[in-house]
Design a protein around this motif. Structure first.
Motif, PDB file in Angstrom:
ATOM      1  N   PHE A 274     -39.053 -45.138  27.502  1.00  0.00           N
ATOM      2  CA  PHE A 274     -39.973 -45.784  26.576  1.00  0.00           C
ATOM      3  C   PHE A 274     -39.866 -45.179  25.184  1.00  0.00           C
ATOM      4  O   PHE A 274     -39.687 -43.967  25.019  1.00  0.00           O
ATOM      5  CB  PHE A 274     -41.416 -45.646  27.065  1.00  0.00           C
ATOM      6  N   PHE A 275     -40.033 -46.073  24.203  1.00  0.00           N
ATOM      7  CA  PHE A 275     -40.105 -45.686  22.803  1.00  0.00           C
ATOM      8  C   PHE A 275     -41.368 -46.323  22.251  1.00  0.00           C
ATOM      9  O   PHE A 275     -41.820 -47.365  22.730  1.00  0.00           O
ATOM     10  CB  PHE A 275     -38.875 -46.188  22.040  1.00  0.00           C
ATOM     11  N   GLY A 276     -41.939 -45.686  21.240  1.00  0.00           N
ATOM     12  CA  GLY A 276     -43.188 -46.209  20.706  1.00  0.00           C
ATOM     13  C   GLY A 276     -43.218 -46.228  19.200  1.00  0.00           C
ATOM     14  O   GLY A 276     -42.467 -45.512  18.533  1.00  0.00           O
ATOM     15  N   TRP A 277     -44.112 -47.049  18.674  1.00  0.00           N
ATOM     16  CA  TRP A 277     -44.374 -47.139  17.252  1.00  0.00           C
ATOM     17  C   TRP A 277     -45.766 -46.582  17.013  1.00  0.00           C
ATOM     18  O   TRP A 277     -46.730 -47.034  17.631  1.00  0.00           O
ATOM     19  CB  TRP A 277     -44.293 -48.579  16.756  1.00  0.00           C
ATOM     20  N   GLU A 278     -45.835 -45.594  16.126  1.00  0.00           N
ATOM     21  CA  GLU A 278     -47.112 -44.975  15.791  1.00  0.00           C
ATOM     22  C   GLU A 278     -47.513 -45.331  14.369  1.00  0.00           C
ATOM     23  O   GLU A 278     -46.667 -45.397  13.480  1.00  0.00           O
ATOM     24  CB  GLU A 278     -47.020 -43.450  15.876  1.00  0.00           C
ATOM     25  N   GLU A 279     -48.804 -45.551  14.206  1.00  0.00           N
ATOM     26  CA  GLU A 279     -49.400 -45.742  12.889  1.00  0.00           C
ATOM     27  C   GLU A 279     -50.615 -44.846  12.805  1.00  0.00           C
ATOM     28  O   GLU A 279     -51.486 -44.921  13.677  1.00  0.00           O
ATOM     29  CB  GLU A 279     -49.795 -47.204  12.660  1.00  0.00           C
TER      30      GLU A 279
ATOM     31  N   ASP B  79     -51.685 -43.136  15.922  1.00  0.00           N
ATOM     32  CA  ASP B  79     -52.032 -43.937  17.094  1.00  0.00           C
ATOM     33  C   ASP B  79     -50.814 -44.724  17.564  1.00  0.00           C
ATOM     34  O   ASP B  79     -50.124 -45.358  16.752  1.00  0.00           O
ATOM     35  CB  ASP B  79     -53.155 -44.932  16.771  1.00  0.00           C
ATOM     36  N   LEU B  80     -50.565 -44.717  18.860  1.00  0.00           N
ATOM     37  CA  LEU B  80     -49.487 -45.501  19.438  1.00  0.00           C
ATOM     38  C   LEU B  80     -49.954 -46.950  19.511  1.00  0.00           C
ATOM     39  O   LEU B  80     -50.940 -47.260  20.181  1.00  0.00           O
ATOM     40  CB  LEU B  80     -49.126 -44.983  20.833  1.00  0.00           C
ATOM     41  N   VAL B  81     -49.256 -47.848  18.811  1.00  0.00           N
ATOM     42  CA  VAL B  81     -49.674 -49.248  18.765  1.00  0.00           C
ATOM     43  C   VAL B  81     -48.638 -50.191  19.367  1.00  0.00           C
ATOM     44  O   VAL B  81     -48.935 -51.367  19.587  1.00  0.00           O
ATOM     45  CB  VAL B  81     -50.045 -49.698  17.332  1.00  0.00           C
ATOM     46  N   GLY B  82     -47.439 -49.705  19.639  1.00  0.00           N
ATOM     47  CA  GLY B  82     -46.415 -50.546  20.249  1.00  0.00           C
ATOM     48  C   GLY B  82     -45.522 -49.733  21.152  1.00  0.00           C
ATOM     49  O   GLY B  82     -45.267 -48.554  20.875  1.00  0.00           O
ATOM     50  N   VAL B  83     -45.053 -50.337  22.237  1.00  0.00           N
ATOM     51  CA  VAL B  83     -44.120 -49.680  23.157  1.00  0.00           C
ATOM     52  C   VAL B  83     -43.027 -50.663  23.556  1.00  0.00           C
ATOM     53  O   VAL B  83     -43.242 -51.881  23.590  1.00  0.00           O
ATOM     54  CB  VAL B  83     -44.810 -49.138  24.433  1.00  0.00           C
TER      55      VAL B  83
ATOM     56  N   LEU C 138     -39.118 -51.973  16.708  1.00  0.00           N
ATOM     57  CA  LEU C 138     -38.730 -51.351  17.975  1.00  0.00           C
ATOM     58  C   LEU C 138     -37.430 -51.968  18.491  1.00  0.00           C
ATOM     59  O   LEU C 138     -36.518 -51.250  18.924  1.00  0.00           O
ATOM     60  CB  LEU C 138     -39.844 -51.495  19.011  1.00  0.00           C
ATOM     61  N   MET C 139     -37.326 -53.279  18.433  1.00  0.00           N
ATOM     62  CA  MET C 139     -36.116 -53.952  18.912  1.00  0.00           C
ATOM     63  C   MET C 139     -34.893 -53.487  18.118  1.00  0.00           C
ATOM     64  O   MET C 139     -33.856 -53.169  18.701  1.00  0.00           O
ATOM     65  CB  MET C 139     -36.283 -55.470  18.802  1.00  0.00           C
ATOM     66  N   ARG C 140     -35.007 -53.449  16.801  1.00  0.00           N
ATOM     67  CA  ARG C 140     -33.868 -53.025  15.972  1.00  0.00           C
ATOM     68  C   ARG C 140     -33.471 -51.579  16.258  1.00  0.00           C
ATOM     69  O   ARG C 140     -32.301 -51.221  16.146  1.00  0.00           O
ATOM     70  CB  ARG C 140     -34.185 -53.225  14.491  1.00  0.00           C
TER      71      ARG C 140
ATOM     72  N   PRO D 156     -39.335 -41.439  20.726  1.00  0.00           N
ATOM     73  CA  PRO D 156     -39.254 -41.522  22.189  1.00  0.00           C
ATOM     74  C   PRO D 156     -40.575 -41.071  22.793  1.00  0.00           C
ATOM     75  O   PRO D 156     -41.245 -40.186  22.253  1.00  0.00           O
ATOM     76  CB  PRO D 156     -38.129 -40.549  22.562  1.00  0.00           C
ATOM     77  N   LEU D 157     -40.939 -41.660  23.897  1.00  0.00           N
ATOM     78  CA  LEU D 157     -42.185 -41.311  24.578  1.00  0.00           C
ATOM     79  C   LEU D 157     -41.869 -40.543  25.844  1.00  0.00           C
ATOM     80  O   LEU D 157     -40.822 -40.752  26.462  1.00  0.00           O
ATOM     81  CB  LEU D 157     -42.981 -42.577  24.891  1.00  0.00           C
ATOM     82  N   GLY D 158     -42.769 -39.654  26.224  1.00  0.00           N
ATOM     83  CA  GLY D 158     -42.540 -38.809  27.395  1.00  0.00           C
ATOM     84  C   GLY D 158     -43.736 -38.790  28.328  1.00  0.00           C
ATOM     85  O   GLY D 158     -44.668 -39.590  28.221  1.00  0.00           O
TER      86      GLY D 158
END
Length: 160
Positions: free
Chosen positions: A53-58, A61-65, A95-97, A4-6
């Protein structure tokens, strides 16, 4: 990794959105394009309106929201973006799943009618375009957008 993003993530959320939204330049109607695509004030307003918002980190680094927003009996997918260098790697699907199980039974997404790549992404993940009359009804019921944007958008509904 999805998280989750804040409030502390607002600048990087806007950065992901604004970089990825460059794909819309020259595709969506020129009167609907603006730079930045998501201003700090617009992002703050979206969060204030209940977008989570939720994000994907690699590698840190946040690369998707991707955001979700509950409106009455529905959940809307809002602002789904992946940085251009990380697209087509499955991040949007992950993220969708992760977000579909958090949604109410009626799950909707709106996007630009000219954004055929976005429509294909949503269709690949279980969404189907609704009829134009239903699209207008849904946009009026669940989104607060100008008439011009309604006229140049589509709505897709998730099929469970």
């Amino acid at each position: 990794m999805i998280r989750p993003l804040g409030d502390l993530d607002r600048a990087v959320i806007a950065g992901v959105i604004n970089e990825a939204a460059q794909a819309y330049r020259g595709v969506i109607p020129p009167d609907r394009w603006h730079d930045p695509y998501m201003s700090d004030a617009a992002l703050a307003a979206e969060i204030e309106a209940g977008v989570r918002f939720f994000g994907w980190e690699e590698a840190g680094d946040l690369v998707g929201v991707m955001g979700i927003q509950d409106i009455r009996d529905a959940t809307l997918i809002r602002h789904a973006y992946v940085r251009s260098g990380s697209q087509r790697g499955g991040i949007g699907g992950k993220l969708m799943r992760a977000l579909v199980p958090l949604a109410r039974p009626r799950l909707l997404v709106g996007t630009w009618a000219a954004a055929d790549w976005a429509i294909r992404f949503y269709e690949k993940h279980g969404f189907r375009l609704v009829a134009p009359e239903e699209k207008d009804r849904l946009l009026d019921a669940y989104w607060m957008i100008p008439a011009r944007q309604r006229d140049t958008s589509v709505v897709l509904a998730y099929t469970r």
